[in-house]
Enzyme design. Sequence first.
Site, mmCIF file in Angstrom:
data_model
loop_
_atom_site.group_PDB
_atom_site.id
_atom_site.type_symbol
_atom_site.label_atom_id
_atom_site.label_comp_id
_atom_site.label_asym_id
_atom_site.label_seq_id
_atom_site.Cartn_x
_atom_site.Cartn_y
_atom_site.Cartn_z
ATOM 1 N N ARG A 24 86.595 21.861 28.450
ATOM 2 C CA ARG A 24 87.462 21.086 29.343
ATOM 3 C C ARG A 24 87.166 19.594 29.232
ATOM 4 O O ARG A 24 88.072 18.760 29.339
ATOM 5 C CB ARG A 24 87.306 21.586 30.786
ATOM 6 N N ARG A 119 93.970 39.178 20.905
ATOM 7 C CA ARG A 119 93.828 38.913 22.351
ATOM 8 C C ARG A 119 95.183 38.523 22.949
ATOM 9 O O ARG A 119 95.914 37.726 22.372
ATOM 10 C CB ARG A 119 92.758 37.833 22.576
ATOM 11 N N ASP A 312 81.563 37.475 32.197
ATOM 12 C CA ASP A 312 80.923 37.410 30.874
ATOM 13 C C ASP A 312 79.487 37.940 30.892
ATOM 14 O O ASP A 312 78.862 38.093 29.839
ATOM 15 C CB ASP A 312 80.939 35.965 30.358
HETATM 16 O O1 SPQ Z 1 86.800 31.527 25.306
HETATM 17 P P1 SPQ Z 1 86.661 33.005 25.265
HETATM 18 O O2 SPQ Z 1 86.617 33.502 23.860
HETATM 19 O O3 SPQ Z 1 87.682 33.726 26.090
HETATM 20 O O4 SPQ Z 1 85.213 33.317 25.913
HETATM 21 C C1 SPQ Z 1 84.718 34.173 26.963
HETATM 22 C C2 SPQ Z 1 83.196 34.406 26.613
HETATM 23 O O5 SPQ Z 1 82.677 35.500 26.751
HETATM 24 O O6 SPQ Z 1 82.572 33.417 26.241
HETATM 25 C C3 SPQ Z 1 85.455 35.493 27.136
HETATM 26 F F1 SPQ Z 1 85.474 36.247 26.128
HETATM 27 O O7 SPQ Z 1 84.695 33.475 28.222
HETATM 28 C C4 SPQ Z 1 85.848 33.168 29.012
HETATM 29 C C5 SPQ Z 1 85.778 33.932 30.335
HETATM 30 O O8 SPQ Z 1 85.714 35.314 30.147
HETATM 31 C C6 SPQ Z 1 85.840 31.680 29.265
HETATM 32 C C7 SPQ Z 1 86.717 31.261 30.396
HETATM 33 C C8 SPQ Z 1 87.048 29.835 30.573
HETATM 34 O O9 SPQ Z 1 86.314 28.954 30.066
HETATM 35 O O10 SPQ Z 1 88.056 29.551 31.259
HETATM 36 C C9 SPQ Z 1 87.192 32.159 31.330
HETATM 37 C C10 SPQ Z 1 86.976 33.619 31.245
HETATM 38 O O11 SPQ Z 1 88.126 34.227 30.697
HETATM 39 P P2 SPQ Z 1 89.369 34.654 31.643
HETATM 40 O O12 SPQ Z 1 90.356 35.300 30.708
HETATM 41 O O13 SPQ Z 1 88.805 35.616 32.624
HETATM 42 O O14 SPQ Z 1 89.912 33.449 32.245
#
Ligand code: SPQ
Length: 426
Positions: A24, A119, A312
Site C-alpha cells: 500500500r 485465484r 494467513d
Molecule cells: O497477496 P496475497 O497473495 O493474496 O497474500 C496473502 C498471503 O498469505 O500473504 C493471501 F494469500 O495475504 C493476503 C490476505 O490473505 C493479503 C491481504 C492484503 O494485503 O490486503 C489480505 C488478505 O487477503 P483477502 O483476500 O482476505 O483480502
Amino acid sequence: MNFQSVSSLQGEIQIPGDKSISHRAIMFGALALGTTEIYNFLQGADCLSTIHCFQKLGIEIENLGSLIKVHGKGLHGLCASSSILDVGNSGTTARLITGILAAQPFASVLTGDESIQRRPMDRIITPLSMMGASITSHKKTRYCPLSIEGKSLTGIHYDSPVASAQVKSSILLAGLYANGTTSVTEPYVSRNHTELMLEQFGVPVITHNTTVSISTASKLYHQKIIVPGDISSAAFFMVAGLIVPNSCIRIQNVGINPTRSGILDVCIAMGANITLENKKTDIGEPTADIIVKTSNLKGTIISGEMIPRLIDEIPILAVMACFADGETIIKDAKELKVKESNRLDIIVKNLSAMGADITATDDGMIIRGGKPLHGTTIDSNNDHRIAMSFAIASLVADGVTAIQNAECVAISYPNFYHDLAYLIRT
Ligand code: SPQ
C-alpha cells in the site's frame, strides 16, 4: 530442503516489514504528489512485483535497500504501460492495482504466475463493473489475464459477500476517482491498512461498524512511512517458541493492529506464555515486542469474526494445534481454498502425512492434539506460508522432514531460514 528436530530456540530477532503495508505504501506513494519515503519496506518478491508494476506505469521508484523513494505524480499522473503488468504471485497487487487501473484514461493488461491465474478475480470485477469499469478476462473466465479499459466511475455502496481487505481496498482505490461516495460493507471487519493509510495521505475515511466510505479525492500528500514488522511472519516464530522445548524468543517491533492480531487472542486462549512489551503507535498502526516461551497448550475454537483477523496464520495455527491438549476446531475458513494454494487441503494432507490426528471439514478442520509428528516429504505447493509452517513443524517431529520448493518463502520472508537457524540451539 531438509529439517530436523532441535532442542531449543533462544534469542531476539527483528522480522521484516509488513507485506500488506509495504504494498500500500508503494501504491499510495505513486498516487501522491512528491516523494514518499518508506523505511523497513518488505523486500519480498510480492512487494517487488508492486514496485515493478508502478515503474511500468511511469513512476520513478528508487530501491535503496533500507529506504524506498517513490516519486509520486499525483492521482492523474500514471501513464499506460508499454507491456503487460506482471503481478507475479501477489494477489494483493492484482486486486488493488485493478481498482486503480479501472479509473485511468488508458487501457492495461494484467497477469501473474500460474497460482495467480487460478485465484478468483470476479470478486473485484463485479463491484468495479457496478461502478462503470470495463474489465474482461482473456480466458472468458473469472481469472487473470485481465484487460482493463479505463473509464469514468461512479461511487456505489457494495455489500461484499466476503470479508476481504483486497476486495474492500480495490473498491476504495477506484472510489478515489469515482463521482460521489463509495462505500463497502463486509460481513466482518478485514484488515484496515488501506483506511489508515488513506487518512495518512490526507483522504477522509468514514468507518461505521463494518462499513467504510470515502468520497472523490482531489489530492494525496506524500508521506514518510515506517513499516512495522509483519505479524504474519512473526507468527512462525511465535508458534515455534511455544512448541519447541526450552525456548524463549523475543520478536521486536511487530505490528499488532487489532484487525491482524487474532493470533495473539488464539495463543492466549490456548494458554500460551506470551507477553507484549514496548508498545507504541505510529499513524494508527500499533506495534510491540512479542516474547514467547515454551508452553503447555490446550485446544480451542477458531471461527467467525476472528477468521479475517488471522486468515494467513491458519496454517501455522494448525501446526500449533497438534501440540495442544484436546481438540482444536477451525471453521468459517473457506477463504483458505483460494489463496496461493488450497491451504485447507494442503494443511490437512501434509499434517496427516506427518501423523497428526486431523479431519478436514467443509470450511476448516478439526485437530486432536497430542499425537507425535514424524518427518516425511512435504510438498509446499509453492506456497510460502505452507513452506514456513512445515519448517516449524519439522523442529518438533521425529526424523527428517524434506520440504519441496522451500525457496518459495522469498515471496514474503526472504531470510526466513537464516533467521530460524540463528535461533536454533542444539
Ligand atoms: O497477496 P496475497 O497473495 O493474496 O497474500 C496473502 C498471503 O498469505 O500473504 C493471501 F494469500 O495475504 C493476503 C490476505 O490473505 C493479503 C491481504 C492484503 O494485503 O490486503 C489480505 C488478505 O487477503 P483477502 O483476500 O482476505 O483480502
